[in-house]
Design a protein around this motif. Structure first.
Motif, PDB file in Angstrom:
ATOM      1  N   LYS A  66     -70.021  31.784  33.311  1.00  0.00           N
ATOM      2  CA  LYS A  66     -71.429  31.436  33.543  1.00  0.00           C
ATOM      3  C   LYS A  66     -72.197  31.277  32.220  1.00  0.00           C
ATOM      4  O   LYS A  66     -73.414  31.392  32.189  1.00  0.00           O
ATOM      5  CB  LYS A  66     -72.096  32.518  34.395  1.00  0.00           C
ATOM      6  N   ASP A  68     -74.280  29.872  29.518  1.00  0.00           N
ATOM      7  CA  ASP A  68     -75.272  28.808  29.496  1.00  0.00           C
ATOM      8  C   ASP A  68     -75.699  28.557  28.055  1.00  0.00           C
ATOM      9  O   ASP A  68     -76.428  29.352  27.467  1.00  0.00           O
ATOM     10  CB  ASP A  68     -76.475  29.214  30.362  1.00  0.00           C
ATOM     11  N   THR A  70     -77.736  26.388  26.925  1.00  0.00           N
ATOM     12  CA  THR A  70     -79.088  25.858  26.754  1.00  0.00           C
ATOM     13  C   THR A  70     -80.069  26.891  26.217  1.00  0.00           C
ATOM     14  O   THR A  70     -81.151  26.532  25.759  1.00  0.00           O
ATOM     15  CB  THR A  70     -79.639  25.293  28.086  1.00  0.00           C
TER      16      THR A  70
END
Length: 192
Positions: A66, A68, A70
């Motif tokens: 998971k 991320d 960003t």
């Protein structure tokens, strides 16, 4: 080795050989974590050591599942010891280290993250003294949110209401010790 020398000798290592650390050294590293400062002396945390390369790799893949990118503040960590930030092809968040220590803390405790990082710092310093490479890894809570993660926590007798705050990965460095990065100016101020 004097403490300041040990602090300066510690590096975050992300390239490991296949060689497993021995059980005695693992126990010494865990003892260092167990004696870390903890808020109010409550000892509201626990460590689960994975001394099995295959299981460590499995949990390392869960750690990246998971991830991320960003929300990353920076986009470069190291040329000598590339991180998951530097190389998006890395699938094991533990960089194939043969041993991983998971630090679990009581969820409803305000200082759980501080307690965990005190434990992890003690462990990486102890590992350095023993000649064992290490790195502190984040994304603890995300690693165990899956059904597979919850099942592992139950198998490991992690109490209800606890979550993983981070990891210490351990092994032997593959390659040369990285160069120490120069310290940025202006990070220390003394007011009298």
């Amino acid at each position: 080795m004097m403490l300041m020398d040990l602090i300066k000798a510690r590096h975050s290592i992300r390239k490991y050989t296949e060689q497993q650390i021995n059980r005695k050294n693992l126990e010494i590293i865990l003892e260092a974590g167990n004696f870390a400062p903890n808020a109010g002396g409550g000892q509201r945390s626990m460590m689960v050591a994975i001394h099995n390369k295959e299981l460590a790799a499995r949990v390392g893949r869960m750690n990246m599942a998971k991830f991320d990118r960003t929300h990353l503040a920076g986009n470069y960590v190291s040329k000598e010891q590339p991180s998951t930030i530097d190389d998006p092809t890395i699938q094991n968040g533990f960089y194939d280290a043969p041993t991983v220590i998971c630090v679990f803390c009581q969820d409803n405790f305000l200082f759980k993250t501080a307690d965990a990082f005190c434990m992890m710092e003690n462990m990486v310093l102890q590992a350095t003294e023993l000649g064992i490479a290490s790195c502190i890894i984040s994304r603890g809570p995300e690693t165990f949110v899956s059904e597979e993660g919850k099942k592992l926590m139950k198998q490991w007798d992690v109490p209800e209401g606890y979550s993983c705050q981070g990891f210490v990965i351990l092994g032997y460095i593959d390659g040369e010790q990285p160069h120490r990065k120069p310290r940025k100016l202006g990070r220390i101020k003394i007011i009298e």
